[in-house]
Design a protein around this motif. Structure first.
Motif, short mmCIF file in Angstrom:
data_model
loop_
_atom_site.label_atom_id
_atom_site.label_comp_id
_atom_site.label_asym_id
_atom_site.label_seq_id
_atom_site.Cartn_x
_atom_site.Cartn_y
_atom_site.Cartn_z
N ILE A 92 -7.43 -3.33 3.22
CA ILE A 92 -6.77 -4.66 3.18
C ILE A 92 -6.20 -5.07 4.54
O ILE A 92 -5.82 -6.22 4.72
CB ILE A 92 -5.64 -4.69 2.13
CG1 ILE A 92 -4.62 -3.58 2.36
CG2 ILE A 92 -6.21 -4.64 0.72
CD1 ILE A 92 -3.33 -3.76 1.56
N GLY A 107 -5.87 -0.51 0.38
CA GLY A 107 -5.02 -1.11 -0.65
C GLY A 107 -4.95 -0.25 -1.90
O GLY A 107 -4.08 -0.42 -2.74
N LYS A 108 -5.90 0.68 -1.99
CA LYS A 108 -5.98 1.50 -3.20
C LYS A 108 -5.16 2.78 -3.07
O LYS A 108 -4.38 3.11 -3.95
CB LYS A 108 -7.44 1.83 -3.49
CG LYS A 108 -7.66 2.43 -4.85
CD LYS A 108 -9.14 2.41 -5.17
CE LYS A 108 -9.39 2.93 -6.57
NZ LYS A 108 -10.79 2.80 -6.95
N ARG A 110 -3.25 3.37 -0.30
CA ARG A 110 -2.12 3.00 0.53
C ARG A 110 -1.90 3.99 1.68
O ARG A 110 -0.79 4.42 1.95
CB ARG A 110 -0.85 2.82 -0.32
CG ARG A 110 -0.97 1.61 -1.26
CD ARG A 110 0.00 1.64 -2.38
NE ARG A 110 -0.23 2.75 -3.26
CZ ARG A 110 -1.22 2.81 -4.17
NH1 ARG A 110 -2.06 1.79 -4.30
NH2 ARG A 110 -1.36 3.87 -4.95
N PRO A 138 3.09 1.62 2.60
CA PRO A 138 2.73 0.60 3.59
C PRO A 138 2.05 -0.61 2.94
O PRO A 138 0.99 -0.48 2.34
CB PRO A 138 1.78 1.33 4.53
CG PRO A 138 1.30 2.52 3.78
CD PRO A 138 2.18 2.75 2.61
N ARG A 139 2.70 -1.74 3.04
CA ARG A 139 2.11 -2.99 2.52
C ARG A 139 1.20 -3.61 3.57
O ARG A 139 0.23 -4.28 3.26
CB ARG A 139 3.25 -3.95 2.14
CG ARG A 139 2.85 -5.39 1.84
CD ARG A 139 2.14 -5.48 0.52
NE ARG A 139 1.75 -6.84 0.18
CZ ARG A 139 0.58 -7.39 0.50
NH1 ARG A 139 -0.31 -6.70 1.20
NH2 ARG A 139 0.29 -8.63 0.12
N ILE A 154 7.43 -1.16 1.99
CA ILE A 154 8.11 -1.96 0.97
C ILE A 154 8.96 -1.11 0.03
O ILE A 154 9.94 -1.58 -0.52
CB ILE A 154 7.14 -2.86 0.15
CG1 ILE A 154 6.03 -2.06 -0.51
CG2 ILE A 154 6.59 -3.97 1.01
CD1 ILE A 154 5.28 -2.85 -1.57
N TYR A 155 8.62 0.16 -0.13
CA TYR A 155 9.47 1.01 -0.99
C TYR A 155 10.77 1.35 -0.26
O TYR A 155 11.85 1.31 -0.83
CB TYR A 155 8.73 2.30 -1.38
CG TYR A 155 9.50 3.13 -2.38
CD1 TYR A 155 9.43 2.85 -3.74
CD2 TYR A 155 10.33 4.16 -1.96
CE1 TYR A 155 10.16 3.59 -4.66
CE2 TYR A 155 11.06 4.91 -2.87
CZ TYR A 155 10.98 4.62 -4.22
OH TYR A 155 11.71 5.34 -5.12
N GLY A 156 10.65 1.64 1.02
CA GLY A 156 11.84 1.99 1.81
C GLY A 156 12.65 0.77 2.21
O GLY A 156 13.76 0.92 2.73
N GLY A 157 12.11 -0.42 2.01
CA GLY A 157 12.83 -1.65 2.39
C GLY A 157 13.09 -1.68 3.89
O GLY A 157 14.21 -1.95 4.33
N SER A 180 9.57 -11.22 -1.25
CA SER A 180 8.53 -10.19 -1.23
C SER A 180 7.80 -10.28 0.11
O SER A 180 7.12 -11.26 0.38
CB SER A 180 7.58 -10.44 -2.40
OG SER A 180 6.60 -9.47 -2.42
N LYS B 276 -6.18 1.31 -9.36
CA LYS B 276 -6.94 0.05 -9.25
C LYS B 276 -7.05 -0.36 -7.77
O LYS B 276 -6.23 0.04 -6.94
CB LYS B 276 -6.23 -1.07 -10.02
CG LYS B 276 -6.12 -0.81 -11.51
CD LYS B 276 -7.42 -1.12 -12.21
CE LYS B 276 -7.31 -0.92 -13.70
NZ LYS B 276 -8.58 -1.04 -14.39
N LEU B 284 5.56 -1.59 -6.38
CA LEU B 284 5.85 -0.46 -5.50
C LEU B 284 7.01 -0.69 -4.54
O LEU B 284 7.25 0.12 -3.66
CB LEU B 284 4.61 -0.09 -4.69
CG LEU B 284 3.43 0.50 -5.45
CD1 LEU B 284 2.41 1.08 -4.50
CD2 LEU B 284 3.87 1.57 -6.43
N ASP B 285 7.72 -1.80 -4.69
CA ASP B 285 8.85 -1.97 -3.77
C ASP B 285 10.09 -1.30 -4.34
O ASP B 285 10.05 -0.61 -5.35
CB ASP B 285 9.06 -3.45 -3.38
CG ASP B 285 9.63 -4.30 -4.50
OD1 ASP B 285 10.15 -3.74 -5.48
OD2 ASP B 285 9.57 -5.54 -4.39
N ARG B 286 11.23 -1.48 -3.67
CA ARG B 286 12.43 -0.73 -4.03
C ARG B 286 12.88 -1.03 -5.47
O ARG B 286 13.33 -0.15 -6.19
CB ARG B 286 13.54 -1.04 -3.02
CG ARG B 286 14.85 -0.31 -3.24
CD ARG B 286 14.71 1.20 -3.31
NE ARG B 286 14.37 1.83 -2.05
CZ ARG B 286 15.25 2.27 -1.15
NH1 ARG B 286 16.52 2.14 -1.36
NH2 ARG B 286 14.83 2.84 -0.04
#
Lengths: 298, 425
Positions: A92, A107-108, A110, A138-139, A154-157, A180, B276, B284-286
């Motif tokens: 992606i 993207g799959k 990540r 990683p987004r 995005i998980y770690g902000g 987002s 997928k 998957l975000d916080r």
């Protein structure tokens, strides 16, 4: 002879400044040509990103789980090869570093992977000594001129900045209020820009900033669902409005400078575009996802 | 001299009083009406008011036969010969109805349509309300009325009346017209220091928590007034499954963030999504699953935080807002059922479509492609773009458009000539 050399030097200076001025101009978004297929005539499928230099183009052909490489000479695009590696399903994001090596995000799974300039898989890009490194999602990612890697976690902000070999350099926290984040851009001075799809807003953080702050208010009127951001060498920001099928131009201060293209199927128009790459030679490459092509504009 | 002042002052004072009275009378009688020509005189034509005057609650000006308090007897710029706009007219006497800096205002009040609730002349109900009790509120808040009537477990203040908790005009501090914000309002009746209260909340100190994140203040079909759909661990009182111990320094802190908290139980769903090709990134975000779902209880299917279209609209406001003004909408869009076509967690298709092709997505409700349709499918190239084949979305926009049959173009001719350009004029 001296006179002749002097005249030639003056001409060279005038010519090079003229060509630099031409390159520094904003893209007019006149369609030049579109990339539809690989060398065997197999069509692109839902490409989400494109990386470019003055002489080469790499397409993240997301729907076909591959990267496709092309060479570029003027307006002419030639297929070079494809890279379909198991470590990179559903690519992606794609970037080319200063050595010509390719970094791409799946993207799959990540993960970011590194491929050689010839498209051969080299290694997974490992992030070293990142605080809570095992949680990074990683987004998106981008490279700066020194090949440092900026990862939108995005998980770690946060935005994690890594050296070319993955060594942790610093991190910048996301702002307190946001929707987002989908993408980022880095300018030559180290300022990072984030695009918030949900709020249609741009955030920025200077080179030494500890967190991001809003560069713009919500720009819902101008862009419906922005998903990608890049910058040209004059500092103009190019933001892809996926749902609007448009490219939005913003000044470095966030001021609205205009919009290009529009929603449609014919060449010149875009249908859910994502990635955009400016090659510094006056060309823009847009991953026109739902039109299954990459469009080249001048 | 003293004699003279004694002689002059009383008549002077009398004269002054008379003058003041006459000024006051002139102000009262701004139309200089003859005696007896006030309200009762109006009734000579408006004889239906004889019945109105028999109602138990009569608006004060009318009670005083002061029709000209609101109406101009000759001519006016406003309907019903009113002397001003309804809102301005009411505000002349009822200015204090809206607090100076209201946190919320009832829509009819903000719009100045006081007469939606109050009869300006007389009514059978206190405050000249058209209907008594909650019935008046349920004229507009129909869904709420039906739900309150249907639920098994009633909240007693609701039965006493909506105004137990809500201010009918405006609230100085509370959202949604609440007299006070939650939990302050709830704690007026529910004593959080009681042992039973603490025990019912698993030992967690919830006095500062938002009660309405779990309890439906209007009534419920669940014990404890929980919203109808209850998350299983919550329903069983297993708070510690997700939260720290009630005695911990931060007892409400969850054990881990985002989807990682949920994957312990919902591992099949999460793993399926993660395999997928395209992921709905908020997963998957916080905040993870809590971007869309509530962890305790909800009235929405799948423990969604709000009705689906509102949840999706948190991020996809451009789509939702655009559709508000579109005349021809797709029926799942009208119903707010985004998942009729999209997979909310992940999919292999762009736009998280829930089937491999748009023809298959449409085909799950429509069967045109099986009997009579324009050629569609992988065999038919789209003349506008050699890398596309003709499908439903070549002509129709799936959410809706301003045009008939949700076409992309204003007319069928324009749509057809988009591809069949040779026959276009």
């Amino acid at each position: 002879m001296r006179k002749l050399l002097g005249t030639a030097f003056v001409f060279a200076v005038i010519f090079s400044s003229a060509s630099m001025a031409l390159c520094a101009q904003a893209i007019m978004f006149q369609p030049v040509v579109s990339i539809y297929t690989d060398g065997d005539g197999n069509g692109l499928l839902s490409p989400e990103d494109v990386a470019c230099t003055a002489t080469s183009v790499v397409v993240a052909d997301t729907g076909n789980d591959r990267l496709v490489r092309y060479s570029l000479a003027g307006n002419e695009v030639k297929y070079v090869s494809q890279s379909k590696v198991s470590q990179l399903p559903s690519p992606i994001r794609v970037q080319i570093d200063s050595k010509g090596e390719i970094l791409a995000l799946s993207g799959k799974n990540r993960r970011i992977v590194r491929l050689g300039a010839d498209g051969q898989f080299l290694a997974n890009f490992e992030m070293k000594n990142v605080p809570q490194g095992d949680t990074v999602v990683p987004r998106s990612f981008k490279l700066d001129k020194k090949d440092n890697v900026y990862v939108l976690d995005i998980y770690g902000g946060r935005m994690v900045v890594l050296g070319p070999q993955g060594e942790f350099l610093r991190q910048v926290a996301f702002p307190k209020e946001f929707g987002s984040f989908a993408d980022l851009a880095v300018d030559s001075g180290g300022t990072i820009f984030l695009v918030d799809s949900a709020n249609s807003q741009i955030f920025s953080a200077g080179k030494d900033a500890k967190s991001f702050s809003p560069l713009t208010q919500s720009m819902k009127e101008q862009m419906g669902f922005p998903t990608y951001i890049t910058m040209d060498n004059t500092g103009l920001l190019y933001v892809t409005d996926q749902n609007g099928g448009k490219i939005i131009l913003l000044g470095q201060d966030g001021s609205f400078k205009g919009q290009k293209a529009g929603r449609g199927w014919v060449e010149g128009l875009l249908n859910y575009p994502v990635g955009i790459c400016l090659n510094g030679s006056g060309y823009a490459f847009v991953a026109d996802r739902n039109n299954n092509r990459v469009q080249i504009y001048r | 001299m003293r004699l003279r002042s004694d002689f002059i002052l009383p008549p002077l004072a009398l004269l002054l009083c008379l003058m003041m009275l006459s000024v006051a009378h002139a102000a009262d009688n701004k139309f200089n009406l003859k005696d007896g020509a006030k309200g009762k005189n109006c009734l000579s034509c408006h004889d239906s008011f004889a019945g109105v005057m028999k109602k138990p609650f009569i608006h004060t000006p009318l009670k005083n036969w002061d029709c000209t308090g609101c109406h101009n007897p000759h001519a006016a710029s406003h309907a019903k010969l009113l002397a001003a706009e309804v809102k301005d007219l009411c505000e002349r006497c009822h200015a204090k109805i809206i607090p100076e800096k209201p946190a919320s205002i009832h829509k009819p009040v903000a719009e100045g349509t006081c007469v939606k609730c109050h009869d300006p002349h007389a009514a059978a109900n206190k405050f000249n309300l058209y209907k008594g009790g909650n019935a008046l509120c349920f004229d507009c808040h129909k869904e709420m009325g039906s739900r309150i009537a249907a639920v098994k477990v009633k909240h007693s203040p609701v039965e006493k009346g909506c105004v137990s908790c809500h201010s009918p005009h405006a609230s100085a501090s509370g959202k949604t017209l609440l007299k006070e914000n939650v939990p302050g309002l709830c704690l007026k009746c529910h004593d959080s220091s009681k042992m039973t209260f603490v025990k019912m909340h698993g030992g967690y100190q919830v006095a500062t928590a938002r009660c309405t994140s779990c309890h439906d203040p209007h009534g419920s079909n669940q014990k404890g007034l929980f919203y109808d759909k209850v998350h299983v661990p919550f329903g069983k009182g297993n708070c510690k499954q997700c939260h720290e111990e009630p005695t911990a320094g931060a007892p409400f802190k969850v054990k881990t963030d985002g989807y990682k908290l949920c994957v312990g139980c919902h591992n099949n769903m999460v793993n399926e999504a993660l395999l997928k090709g395209r992921l709905h990134w908020p997963l998957l975000d916080r905040a993870g699953c809590l971007n869309c779902h509530t962890p305790h209880a909800s009235n929405q299917k799948g423990l969604l935080k709000k009705p689906m279209v509102e949840v999706c609209g948190q991020c996809h406001a451009d789509t939702v807002n655009w559709l508000k003004n579109v005349e021809h909408k797709h029926s799942p869009v009208k119903d707010g059922d985004c998942t009729a076509c999209h997979s909310p967690h992940a999919a292999d298709q762009v736009l998280l479509m829930n089937k491999p092709t748009s023809i298959e997505v449409c085909g799950s409700c429509h069967d045109w492609e099986h009997h009579s349709t324009h050629p569609i499918g992988p065999k038919y190239k789209d003349p506008r773009n050699k890398n596309l084949t003709v499908n439903c979305l070549s002509c129709h926009r799936s959410h809706g458009t301003p045009y008939d049959k949700m076409l992309h173009a204003p007319s069928q001719t324009e749509m057809c000539t988009n591809c069949h350009s040779k026959i276009g004029r």
